[in-house]
Design a protein around this motif. Structure first.
Motif, PDB file in Angstrom:
ATOM      1  N   ASP A  21      -3.793  13.749  -2.750  1.00 34.76           N
ATOM      2  CA  ASP A  21      -2.444  13.706  -3.328  1.00 34.76           C
ATOM      3  C   ASP A  21      -1.664  14.966  -2.989  1.00 34.76           C
ATOM      4  OD1 ASP A  21      -3.018  11.269  -4.381  1.00 34.76           O
ATOM      5  OD2 ASP A  21      -3.238  11.943  -6.454  1.00 34.76           O
ATOM      6  N   ALA A  22      -2.327  16.122  -3.137  1.00 37.25           N
ATOM      7  CA  ALA A  22      -1.645  17.387  -2.873  1.00 37.25           C
ATOM      8  C   ALA A  22      -1.211  17.489  -1.420  1.00 37.25           C
ATOM      9  CB  ALA A  22      -2.565  18.555  -3.243  1.00 37.25           C
ATOM     10  N   VAL A  23      -2.061  17.038  -0.499  1.00 40.57           N
ATOM     11  CA  VAL A  23      -1.717  17.133   0.927  1.00 40.57           C
ATOM     12  C   VAL A  23      -0.532  16.228   1.257  1.00 40.57           C
ATOM     13  CG1 VAL A  23      -2.541  16.592   3.248  1.00 40.57           C
ATOM     14  CG2 VAL A  23      -4.006  17.852   1.661  1.00 40.57           C
ATOM     15  N   PHE A  24      -0.580  14.972   0.827  1.00 41.11           N
ATOM     16  CA  PHE A  24       0.487  14.035   1.187  1.00 41.11           C
ATOM     17  C   PHE A  24       1.801  14.370   0.479  1.00 41.11           C
ATOM     18  CE2 PHE A  24      -3.175  11.235   2.271  1.00 41.11           C
ATOM     19  CZ  PHE A  24      -2.846  11.031   3.596  1.00 41.11           C
ATOM     20  N   ILE A  25       1.743  14.688  -0.807  1.00 44.90           N
ATOM     21  CA  ILE A  25       2.971  15.035  -1.523  1.00 44.90           C
ATOM     22  C   ILE A  25       3.524  16.360  -1.024  1.00 44.90           C
ATOM     23  CG2 ILE A  25       3.904  15.649  -3.797  1.00 44.90           C
ATOM     24  CD1 ILE A  25       2.061  13.583  -5.019  1.00 44.90           C
ATOM     25  N   GLY A  26       2.643  17.325  -0.798  1.00 44.67           N
ATOM     26  CA  GLY A  26       3.105  18.605  -0.246  1.00 44.67           C
ATOM     27  C   GLY A  26       3.737  18.447   1.122  1.00 44.67           C
ATOM     28  N   LEU A  27       3.176  17.567   1.944  1.00 41.14           N
ATOM     29  CA  LEU A  27       3.773  17.323   3.268  1.00 41.14           C
ATOM     30  C   LEU A  27       5.165  16.719   3.132  1.00 41.14           C
ATOM     31  CD1 LEU A  27       3.316  17.382   6.327  1.00 41.14           C
ATOM     32  CD2 LEU A  27       2.329  15.088   6.148  1.00 41.14           C
ATOM     33  N   ALA A  60       2.082  21.661  -4.678  1.00 41.63           N
ATOM     34  CA  ALA A  60       0.893  20.979  -4.172  1.00 41.63           C
ATOM     35  C   ALA A  60      -0.343  21.359  -4.986  1.00 41.63           C
ATOM     36  CB  ALA A  60       0.681  21.317  -2.700  1.00 41.63           C
ATOM     37  N   VAL A  61      -0.461  22.646  -5.324  1.00 42.24           N
ATOM     38  CA  VAL A  61      -1.598  23.088  -6.137  1.00 42.24           C
ATOM     39  C   VAL A  61      -1.525  22.476  -7.537  1.00 42.24           C
ATOM     40  CG1 VAL A  61      -2.706  25.088  -7.179  1.00 42.24           C
ATOM     41  CG2 VAL A  61      -1.899  25.202  -4.822  1.00 42.24           C
ATOM     42  N   LEU A  62      -0.310  22.405  -8.100  1.00 48.39           N
ATOM     43  CA  LEU A  62      -0.142  21.770  -9.405  1.00 48.39           C
ATOM     44  C   LEU A  62      -0.553  20.299  -9.357  1.00 48.39           C
ATOM     45  CD1 LEU A  62       0.940  21.942 -12.338  1.00 48.39           C
ATOM     46  CD2 LEU A  62       3.172  21.267 -11.430  1.00 48.39           C
TER      47      LEU A  62
END
Length: 371
Positions: free
Chosen positions: A226-232, A246-248
């Motif tokens: 989730d963090a990788v895709f949302i952060g991207l 992303a960390v959150l």
């Protein structure tokens, strides 16, 4: 005409209901006493729980090193230092970008407030500047009147930070000892318990550990995706504070359902303040798509056997845990519910009657006797 009630059966039913009610009351009293004792010992129990969570995440690496000839103490030391470095890196990923972009974000928040005031001054609200100014003055007066409570809150915040540091240090030490001596715990526990307990409690502990480990590791992996895709997506749209968000998202993945809603809300608000409503809608769309992929693709693949809990049970557990103990309750709700399910399944296995083989006199004439 209907038949009259049987006084004997009615009295028997009332006695049974009274007995069951008394037993349930005793169980509730015992549970309340256990929770009270747990609350009194929370300063010790909470580091123990955090240490167990960290151990479930790091045990595969420690087990790999032990299987390749590393001494248990050396493997536990290396894994503990590695976990400490990862934790420090996560804190740096949150703190440094927030400190670098806090000024810019504050300016954009002020600009967003000004736009909101302009929108409120027009139709259909038609709120005048004097009304807005009066509301701000009232809020300022209330803030000045509550300086004492603000100072108390600040002192409480400092105390919370100190307690958090102490908890983290204790959890790391406990994680080291769990990694070093964990495989010897169940054999030791078996030798200490008498009779049937020597079999039942180690078996329940082993199943609970497996369930807890599966939950923590799968949630960590799903949170990482989730963090990788949302952060991207946030990075492509140019939303500030990409790494902290992303960390959150990764951290909130350990609180099913509610954590994803909270992390998504924060990301949408940051996008709205910094980039405007269009990018905020795009961020909302990205989060919805990623959450659908998580629920329908990632999680079924990773949690192949799952926790044996329905989604409604998970939601109710998180809600109840949050209402009873805040963020900590929300974090622990699903693992506790999963462990309770493990205990209940084991008790049900022990209480199920084994099928009785028919005796020879029970068989019809001419039937072969059971071998």
């Amino acid at each position: 005409m209907s038949s009259p009630l049987s006084s004997t059966k009615t009295a028997a039913a009332l006695r049974t209901s009274a007995r069951v009610s008394a037993e349930l009351l005793l169980i509730l009293v015992a549970a309340a006493v256990a929770l009270w004792v747990l609350g009194r010992m929370w300063s010790v129990v909470w580091p123990l729980i955090v240490g167990l969570f960290l151990t479930t995440l790091t045990w595969p690496l420690a087990r790999f090193l032990r299987r390749h000839g590393w001494w248990p103490a050396l493997a536990a030391s290396v894994v503990t230092v590695f976990a400490l470095l990862v934790g420090a890196g996560i804190v740096a990923l949150i703190a440094v970008p927030v400190a670098d972009q806090s000024g810019e974000l504050a300016d954009r928040v002020v600009a967003g407030i000004d736009k909101l005031r302009e929108w409120a001054a027009g139709p259909p609200l038609n709120i005048g500047d004097d009304q807005i100014t009066g509301a701000l003055d009232t809020a300022t007066d209330r803030l000045q009147d509550s300086v004492g409570s603000v100072v108390t809150t600040a002192v409480t915040g400092v105390s919370t930070v100190v307690n958090g540091v102490v908890t983290a240090v204790l959890a790391l030490f406990l994680m080291f000892f769990f990694l070093k001596d964990g495989p010897r715990f169940l054999p030791w526990l078996t030798r200490q318990l008498p009779g049937r307990l020597a079999t039942d409690i180690p078996e329940v502990a082993s199943r609970s550990w497996a369930t807890l480990g599966a939950f923590v590791r799968s949630q960590a992996f799903v949170g990482l995706l989730d963090a990788v895709f949302i952060g991207l997506g946030l990075w492509i749209l140019g939303v500030p504070l990409v790494l902290p968000l992303a960390v959150l998202t990764f951290v909130c993945a350990f609180v099913p359902i509610v954590g994803a809603l909270f992390a998504g809300f924060v990301a949408v608000v940051i996008a709205l303040v910094s980039n405007g409503p269009m990018d905020a809608l795009l961020v909302l769309g990205i989060i919805v798509v990623v959450q659908q992929l998580e629920g329908n693709v990632f999680q079924p693949m990773i949690q192949s056997r799952g926790l044996g809990l329905h989604a409604a049970v998970v939601l109710l557990a998180v809600t109840l845990g949050g209402s009873l103990a805040g963020v900590v309750g929300s974090l622990l709700a699903v693992p506790v519910a999963a462990v309770l399910a493990v205990v209940w399944n084991y008790l049900r296995e022990q209480l199920v009657e084994e099928p009785r083989e028919p005796e020879p006199e029970d068989l019809p004439e001419g039937s072969p006797a059971p071998s």
